[in-house]
Each structure stands twice: as structure tokens, then as C-alpha cells.
Design an enzyme around this catalytic site. Structure first.
Site, PDB file in Angstrom:
ATOM      1  CD  GLN A 146      -2.907  -0.894   2.268  1.00  0.00           C
ATOM      2  OE1 GLN A 146      -3.123  -1.717   3.391  1.00  0.00           O
ATOM      3  NE2 GLN A 146      -3.903   0.107   2.121  1.00  0.00           N
ATOM      4  CG  HIS A 147       0.191   3.257   2.330  1.00  0.00           C
ATOM      5  ND1 HIS A 147      -1.004   3.577   2.306  1.00  0.00           N
ATOM      6  CD2 HIS A 147       0.579   2.586   3.398  1.00  0.00           C
ATOM      7  CE1 HIS A 147      -1.569   2.828   3.562  1.00  0.00           C
ATOM      8  NE2 HIS A 147      -0.661   2.125   3.978  1.00  0.00           N
TER       9      HIS A 147
ATOM     10  CG  ASP B 243       0.075  -5.477   1.317  1.00  0.00           C
ATOM     11  OD1 ASP B 243      -0.686  -4.520   1.794  1.00  0.00           O
ATOM     12  OD2 ASP B 243       1.116  -5.529   1.403  1.00  0.00           O
TER      13      ASP B 243
HETATM   14  O1  LIG Z   1       1.720  -0.019   4.681  1.00  0.00           O
HETATM   15  C1  LIG Z   1       1.263  -0.983   4.957  1.00  0.00           C
HETATM   16  C2  LIG Z   1      -0.058  -1.293   5.393  1.00  0.00           C
HETATM   17  O2  LIG Z   1      -0.866   0.200   5.595  1.00  0.00           O
HETATM   18  C3  LIG Z   1       1.796  -2.355   4.631  1.00  0.00           C
HETATM   19  O3  LIG Z   1       1.153  -3.441   5.105  1.00  0.00           O
HETATM   20  C4  LIG Z   1       2.506  -2.471   3.294  1.00  0.00           C
HETATM   21  O4  LIG Z   1       1.144  -2.461   2.616  1.00  0.00           O
HETATM   22  C5  LIG Z   1       3.484  -3.435   2.922  1.00  0.00           C
HETATM   23  O5  LIG Z   1       3.144  -4.657   3.122  1.00  0.00           O
HETATM   24  P1  LIG Z   1       4.224  -6.082   3.438  1.00  0.00           P
HETATM   25  O6  LIG Z   1       5.158  -5.716   1.820  1.00  0.00           O
HETATM   26  O7  LIG Z   1       5.095  -5.798   4.386  1.00  0.00           O
HETATM   27  O8  LIG Z   1       3.572  -7.140   3.128  1.00  0.00           O
END
Ligand SMILES: O=C(CO)[C@@H](O)[C@H](O)COP(=O)(O)O
Ligand SMILES: Nc1ncnc2c1ncn2[C@@H]1O[C@H](COP(=O)(O)OP(=O)(O)O)[C@@H](O)[C@H]1O
Length: 487
Positions: A71-72, A246
């Protein structure tokens, strides 16, 4: 048999699963690594996606696919659809100052009023992870790049757009109108839009005023489509599902329902829950995101999870299995040795400038076993705080699932119920984010109101332990005592 594919473009790698659209049975899978770092050229994700697809035997026989992604991440596109600069990822903390500025601006100089105003507006209080703060950083640090930004997308939006045949090498865009049409073809979904900071899960709409506040001007934003809608087709004719952030994709992949909580130990540590109602936590501990079915996914996310275990194993010169054996050989609480795991700074609590720390060192507890135990407990204490924050928002907690790379550790499995104070369910190791994306692809293909029912594995292990509140107490006593990162 009709096949569908799901992609997980996560921080460290890209994973692809190919499943039977009707039953959900796994047919084949593939993966490829992403480069290290918190700033990445999106083209590297595209290359990894191609490699993972090839590793999974290709998509020639696949009828639909969808992308779940970290995300983000800030993907900025110029009017021609070219990437303006490398994407800043969710775990890049350079926009911490921008986050503070945005909070103050909405609160007319009062941080508490600002946090409350943001929580009311978008369900979350901006921290360095949220896209909106990265756009403000861009405006301030790279004004020339900011001025070139015509559209802003997230990793899963951009990959879906590329899969639809847009972007470099598409060849079609020969004039400004065609370029504009290509940008207008960007799509996203509620779950990922809710992590931007300029889309509200409460009103189900963009807050372009907040985008403009951050970036300094308006820009094209991906169209938010429904969770079961089609985003388009690939040039080969496969249907593209909406895709998702995700964590929302993992919830869909696991078939989570209200009362279920996922504790995900990937690069990030995430405690997330399905909720029928939106949340707006002015403390900022819980971000009020949306899920991938039309409901909500309140979530607490740390910057430091599986890589804390990687770091501890590296420090001790052991592999993950040995780290686990060592951790289980030390007593709960590691005889007072406490590891505060802010190796990448921290997001929850909001300590972007912090470093990690080891506290309580004595001759008696400075052994490899104690250090291993302290690493596992420190990582889990951050997530226990997240679970508590979720409960404080009124989120029901009935079943807690442990997933992600770190959940493969036997020590984590056994120590998690003691630190979290609840039984922990561990489903078979799998790619739940990619699975959720695959289920979403099957949903888009079927065109039904609800996603297809796929049988979930009955092979779920339950881990039970006596709660060890002293572990959390000794952690809480020292978690503020950390040095600041060198500039
Ligand atoms: O920033 C967030 C949720 O807000 C993280 O969960 C990212 O979405 C990355 O996920 P992973 O790569 O660690 O699974
Ligand atoms: N047996 C294990 N014990 C602890 N950590 C592990 C184990 N196997 C893999 N990991 C860690 O899991 C992480 C990858 O997990 P994953 O959920 O794929 O992350 P992400 O989604 O952020 O890319 C890596 O940091 C890796 O070292």
C-alpha cells in the site's frame, strides 16, 4: 478448467498464484525478488511481475487476473504517462516532517485538532507512510518534479494499468488527447484508495482538496471501481480485476469475516480486522481503511516485523530455524532483556526518527538465546499494542490468524499467543495476498454480486499459551527510550 491468476507485488518480492476459478484449487505459482530500498523505480516491479509470471508458467491459459500490492507507494506520472521519479514506498520515512505539517495545517496549528480533523476527513491521521505526505514532501523537496505530476497512482494501480497495455512501449499515445485518455484509464479500489490520505472510506469519495493541499495542484487520480468490477482486459484478452491493497487482499484470500483479525508478519507488521463500520481514530494508532468486499479494514501497521528476525539472525550468525530454537530455549521475558525493534524508525507508534534499542542487559542475560527471545518478543509487543488499539476502537476480536513470512517461525507461533494474550490460528504457509487477488479475478470474471466461495484449508494449527503480561509491561517501560537516527 477456467484459470485465474493473483499477484502480490509486495515490498520484498512479487508472487503469482494460478488457481481454478471455480474451486480455488492451486494449479501453479511463481515468484521473483524486488530490489532493496525504500525508493524503487516502478519498472523494477513490472520486470519482477514478468519474471514471476514466467516462473508460474505464463498467463496464456489464464482467463482473468488481479493485482494485490504493497500500500501507499507514491507513483507519479507526467502528462505522457511516464514515471516522474522513483516511487517512495510505504516504509520510506523522509516525509515524516511533511506529515507533521499537514496535521498542523488542518488543525490551524494545533496538532490534536489537526489529527482529529484528518481522522474525521479520511479515517486516518497522516504519518510518513501515507501517500498524501509523500506528495507534500515532493512539493517541498523537488518542486520541479511536483510540477510535472499529472497523475498519482499506487503500486497496484500502476501494475494493473500496465497489464492493460498502458505505459512505456504502449505506442498508442501520439497526441495530448491520447495521453490524457491513457491517464484516465487508471483504476484503483476502495482498499488501496483508503490508504492514500485523499480518499475517504467514510464518504466513499476523493478529497481532491487534500490532494491539492499536499501536492500544490490537482492531478488525475485512478477511478475507484467496485471490488467485483472489471478494470479492463489485457492485450491478450484476459479480464483484469480491480486489485487491492495487500492487507485487504489477504483478508479476501483467507475468507475473513467480521470478528477475524489477521496478524501479518511481512516486512510490515500488520494487525487488521474486517469491520462492518468505518473507524476514525484521532490517536493515529488505527488507520481506518476499507476492505476488498465493500466493508472496512481498520488496521495498525508497524514498520518492523520479519526483518527484525532477519536482523537478529544476522547478528547471531544463525539461520531462521536456529534463531527459533534459541528463542524457545530462553525464558519468557528473556530475564529482563528487552529489544525495542524500531530498526526502520516506527510508524505505530509514530516514531519515524527512532532507532532500535536493547535494554536491561546484564551478564546473566547476554546470551544468544536471550537475544533471540528478546527479538521475537519485541516484534510481537508492537503488534500486541496494535491489537489493543484495534479493540479500543470497538473492533470485535474473535479469532486471530498469524500469516506472512515471519509466521513460518516456530518461536513466533509459540510465543505469539503468550504476548498477544489470545489463541493464535496459523493457516498453512501460503500466499494469501496473491490468493485474494486471484479470488477477486474470479469474481470479476463471474460478474456476481459476491465473490466466489472457495473452500478454505481445514489444516489450521492452533497455538495456545499462558499469557505473559510481564513481557508487555517490561517492554512498555522502555519503548520510549530510543536514540534518534543520524540525519
Ligand atoms: O503500509 C502497509 C499497510 O498500511 C504495509 O502493510 C504495506 O502494504 C506493505 O506490506 P508488506 O510488503 O510488508 O506485506
Ligand atoms: N522461517 C522463517 N522465520 C522467520 N522469518 C522468515 C522465515 N521465512 C521467511 N521469513 C521472512 O519473511 C519475510 C518475507 O515475508 P513476506 O510476507 O513475503 O514479506 P513481504 O510481503 O513484506 O514481501 C523475509 O523478511 C524473510 O526473511
Amino acid at each position: 478448467m477456467t484459470l485465474v491468476a493473483g499477484v502480490d507485488s509486495s515490498t520484498q518480492s512479487c508472487k503469482v498464484v494460478i488457481r481454478d476459478a471455480e474451486t480455488g484449487a492451486l494449479v501453479r505459482s511463481g515468484r521473483a525478488a524486488h530490489p532493496d530500498g525504500t525508493e524503487v523505480e516502478p519498472e523494477r516491479w513490472w520486470e519482477a511481475l514478468q519474471a514471476a509470471v514466467a516462473d508460474a508458467g505464463g498467463l496464456a491459459d489464464v482467463a482473468a487476473l488481479a493485482v494485490g500490492g504493497q500500500q501507499h507507494g507514491m507513483v507519479t506520472l507526467d502528462p505522457d504517462g511516464a514515471v516522474v521519479r522513483p516511487a517512495l514506498l510505504w516504509n520510506d520515512t523522509r516525509s515524516a516532517g511533511a506529515a507533521r505539517d499537514l496535521v498542523l495545517e488542518l488543525g490551524d496549528g494545533d496538532p490534536e485538532a489537526g489529527a482529529a480533523a484528518w481522522a474525521k476527513a479520511i479515517g486516518s491521521v497522516p504519518v510518513a507512510s501515507l501517500t498524501v505526505t509523500k506528495l507534500r514532501w515532493l512539493r517541498d523537496a523537488e518542486p520541479q518534479n511536483a510540477a510535472r505530476v499529472a497523475a498519482v497512482a499506487l503500486p497496484h494501480d500502476w501494475l494493473t494499468w500496465r497489464l492493460a497495455g498502458h505505459g512505456p512501449g504502449a505506442g498508442a499515445a501520439t497526441d495530448a488527447a491520447a495521453d490524457a485518455a491513457a491517464l484516465a484509464a487508471l483504476t484503483t479500489d476502495r482498499s488501496d484508495a483508503s490508504g492514500t490520505g485523499y480518499w475517504s472510506p467514510i464518504t466513499d469519495g476523493y478529497r481532491t482538496d487534500l490532494l491539492t493541499l499536499a501536492l500544490g495542484h490537482d492531478a488525475v487520480l485512478p477511478r475507484v471501481i467496485g471490488p467485483g468490477e472489471r478494470a479492463g482486459t489485457t492485450p491478450a484478452g484476459a479480464v483484469l480485476g480491480a486489485g487491492a491493497g495487500d492487507n485487504a487482499a489477504a483478508a479476501l484470500g483467507m475468507g475473513m469475516v467480521e470478528g477475524d483479525v489477521a496478524v501479518s508478519l511481512g516486512t510490515s507488521g500488520v494487525v487488521s480486522a474486517i469491520s462492518a463500520t468505518s473507524t476514525a481514530d484521532p490517536s493515529g494508532l488505527v488507520t481506518g481503511f476499507a476492505d476488498a468486499t465493500g466493508a472496512f479494514l481498520p488496521l495498525a501497521c508497524t514498520l518492523n516485523a520479519s526483518r527484525v528476525l532477519d536482523a537478529a539472525a544476522r547478528m547471531l550468525g544463525v539461520d531462521h530455524d536456529e534463531l527459533s530454537t534459541l528463542a524457545l530455549s530462553a525464558p519468557a521475558g528473556a530475564d529482563g532483556l528487552v529489544l525495542v525493534p524500531y530498526l526502520e524508525g516506527e510508524r505505530t507508534p509514530n516514531r519515524p526518527e527512532a532507532t532500535g534499542a536493547l535494554h536491561g542487559m546484564r551478564l546473566a542475560n547476554t546470551t544468544p538465546a536471550h537475544l533471540a527471545r528478546a527479538a521475537v518478543e519485541g516484534m510481537l509487543c508492537g503488534l500486541a499494542d496494535g491489537l489493543e488499539a484495534l479493540r479500543a476502537q470497538g473492533v470485535p476480536v474473535r479469532r486471530v490468524f498469524l500469516i506472512g513470512g515471519g509466521a513460518k517461525s516456530e518461536a513466533v507461533r509459540q510465543i505469539a499467543p503468550a504476548v498477544l494474550g489470545v489463541d493464535v490460528l496459523v493457516p498453512p504457509a501460503g500466499e494469501y495476498v496473491a490468493d485474494g487477488a486471484a479470488r477477486q479475478a474470479a469474481w470479476a470474471l463471474a460478474g456476481t454480486v459476491r465473490p466466489p466461495e472457495w473452500a478454505s484449508s481445514s489444516d489450521v494449527l492452533t497455538f495456545t499459551a499462558q499469557p505473559t503480561p510481564h513481557v508487555r509491561d517490561q517492554y512498555a517501560a522502555v519503548r520510549e527510550l530510543t536514540a534518534t537516527r543520524p540525519a
